[in-house]
Design an enzyme around this catalytic site. Structure first.
Site, PDB file in Angstrom:
ATOM      1  N   ASP A 176       0.802  -1.243   0.000  1.00  0.00           N
ATOM      2  CA  ASP A 176       0.000   0.000   0.000  1.00  0.00           C
ATOM      3  C   ASP A 176       0.827   1.281   0.000  1.00  0.00           C
ATOM      4  O   ASP A 176       0.262   2.359  -0.175  1.00  0.00           O
ATOM      5  CB  ASP A 176      -0.945   0.070   1.205  1.00  0.00           C
ATOM      6  CG  ASP A 176      -2.090  -0.921   1.113  1.00  0.00           C
ATOM      7  OD1 ASP A 176      -2.275  -1.508   0.043  1.00  0.00           O
ATOM      8  OD2 ASP A 176      -2.798  -1.094   2.121  1.00  0.00           O
ATOM      9  N   CYS A 236     -23.240  -8.837 -14.987  1.00  0.00           N
ATOM     10  CA  CYS A 236     -23.594  -8.643 -13.573  1.00  0.00           C
ATOM     11  C   CYS A 236     -23.316  -7.218 -13.119  1.00  0.00           C
ATOM     12  O   CYS A 236     -22.261  -6.649 -13.409  1.00  0.00           O
ATOM     13  CB  CYS A 236     -22.805  -9.626 -12.711  1.00  0.00           C
ATOM     14  SG  CYS A 236     -23.127  -9.471 -10.942  1.00  0.00           S
ATOM     15  N   CYS A 286     -15.918  -1.156   4.609  1.00  0.00           N
ATOM     16  CA  CYS A 286     -17.178  -1.643   4.054  1.00  0.00           C
ATOM     17  C   CYS A 286     -16.891  -2.859   3.185  1.00  0.00           C
ATOM     18  O   CYS A 286     -15.919  -2.883   2.427  1.00  0.00           O
ATOM     19  CB  CYS A 286     -17.852  -0.547   3.224  1.00  0.00           C
ATOM     20  SG  CYS A 286     -19.455  -1.013   2.536  1.00  0.00           S
ATOM     21  N   CYS A 293     -20.944 -10.026  -4.404  1.00  0.00           N
ATOM     22  CA  CYS A 293     -20.303 -10.520  -5.616  1.00  0.00           C
ATOM     23  C   CYS A 293     -20.477 -12.033  -5.745  1.00  0.00           C
ATOM     24  O   CYS A 293     -20.142 -12.777  -4.816  1.00  0.00           O
ATOM     25  CB  CYS A 293     -18.818 -10.173  -5.615  1.00  0.00           C
ATOM     26  SG  CYS A 293     -17.916 -10.784  -7.065  1.00  0.00           S
TER      27      CYS A 293
END
Length: 417
Positions: A176, A236, A286, A293
């Protein structure tokens, strides 16, 4: 904008071939990663396109207040727009993925109204007396908090050591923190494709993946092309439809300034009022767009396997945590539970701001005393959030339309007498 490598070139002995890629995948597996891949950063066309997309995303304000994503070099070029901006010697990037899925409920499953939600990756802990204890047999009631940054970085270091034994090259490892957009590179390594929720999805693992990267000076051998994962999202749109704050503005496009993870973790100060009700009970991060999914559903043994990595065991207290328990934490208690975990970076004041909003969205009147106490706080951010929450509880328990209807009924009854 044109991307040009600058600075001294670092020579490397060796190059990536299919055989070396297989060797790398085994080293990654030995280090505890679930999958890994390699991508060249020598292609000017793909690098240029990635840079332009990232620059446009930042220019549109979709990075919110995450200033680290907006850092530029002395020429004004965004450092994360291309890895060779900050590391001109880079020729390839290794992406390693670790599955963090844990046995437990989803954020969208029914839960007591007085509980909050902490993102799945932040549940992690390990048995203090034996860090390499079997994941399934760990005493989950007494797990020490862990941070995925540390869990990934020490594994990346193992691979780096193996690289230096095999090749003469320059390397840098990041979790990160590097001048790189990990998911963009991950999609070029074959680790997965970028889903419509902007998460990396692996056909066999789902999207519960933490990514670590190793930038190297090793080129990919001429003519060698590693397999890239096909986009299997199809038609989707469950993630887009489910996002409460409409942060997924289009397939594969996120406005991070509207994302609940950003609002509850990165956003300092007050949260925009129009986004508070959609936040619901989320107090840290979240999982909604991943919970819905299909590639993460439990109905198929191929999908969403449970992680068995030591150090990533779920701490049960953080699964559907009681809001009043989080609210009652003083500085010492917060440190005891969250020092060394991802939640530590949010800090107690910001967590309590999030808890206040979740309490308001619960509609539970029993939270009124706590919120009244916070509303009188010297912390203006917390006080304002608590006052909003009090008003929210009142609104949920006494909807204006029902009150108006009751008044009309009384008036009508009186008139008929």
């Amino acid at each position: 904008m044109q991307i040009r490598p600058r600075g001294e070139t670092i020579s490397a002995t060796g190059e990536w071939t299919p055989e070396h890629e297989q060797w790398l995948r085994q080293r990654a597996a030995d280090a505890g990663f679930d999958t890994a891949g390699i991508a060249s950063v020598d292609s000017p066309d793909s690098t240029q396109l990635d840079a332009e997309r990232f620059a446009a995303w930042v220019a549109a304000g979709r990075a919110g207040e995450m200033d680290y994503l907006k850092r530029r070099d002395e020429q004004g070029v965004l450092l994360r727009s291309a890895v060779q901006i900050a590391l001109p010697w880079a020729r390839s990037v290794i992406v390693c993925a670790l599955n963090y899925n844990a046995a437990g409920p989803r954020s969208i499953d029914p839960a007591p109204p007085d509980t909050g939600w902490i993102a799945r990756y932040a549940w992690s802990g390990q048995a203090e007396e034996n860090p390499v204890a079997n994941h399934e047999n760990a005493n989950q009631e007494n797990l020490t908090p862990t941070d995925y940054h540390d869990q990934l970085l020490h594994r990346l270091r193992q691979i780096e050591s193996a690289l230096h034994e095999r090749f003469t090259c320059e390397t840098r490892s990041y979790v990160d923190t590097g001048p790189i957009v990990e998911r963009t590179i991950a999609a070029r390594t074959g680790v997965g494709w970028i889903g419509k929720n902007t998460c990396v999805i692996n056909q066999g693992l789902g999207s519960w993946l933490l990514l670590g990267v190793i930038v190297t000076s090793l080129p990919v051998a001429e003519g060698v092309q590693f397999e890239i994962a096909a986009d299997r999202c199809g038609t989707c749109t469950r993630c887009i439809d489910a996002c409460p704050t409409d942060a997924l503005v289009a397939p594969h496009q996120m406005d991070a300034s509207r994302c609940i993870a950003y609002l509850t973790i990165e956003k300092k100060g007050t949260i925009p009022e129009n986004l508070r009700a959609p936040i619901g009970r989320q107090v840290f991060g979240c999982d909604i767009c991943q919970d819905v999914c299909p590639w993460n559903q439990k109905t198929s043994n191929r999908r969403a396997p449970i992680s068995t990595i030591p150090g990533m065991s779920p701490r049960p207290q953080l699964v559907n945590p009681a809001l009043d328990w989080l609210a009652a934490m003083d500085a010492a208690e917060f440190k005891r539970w969250f020092a060394g975990s991802p939640i530590e970076r949010t800090r107690r004041k910001r967590l309590h701001r999030n808890v206040a909003i979740a309490m308001g969205n619960s509609g539970e009147s029993r939270f009124t005393p706590q919120l009244q106490s916070w509303a009188a706080s010297d912390d203006p951010i917390l006080a304002e959030a608590a006052q909003w929450a009090l008003n929210r509880i009142d609104t949920l328990n006494h909807p204006p339309n029902q009150a108006e209807a009751a008044t009309e009924n009384v008036s009508s009854h009186a008139a008929s007498q």
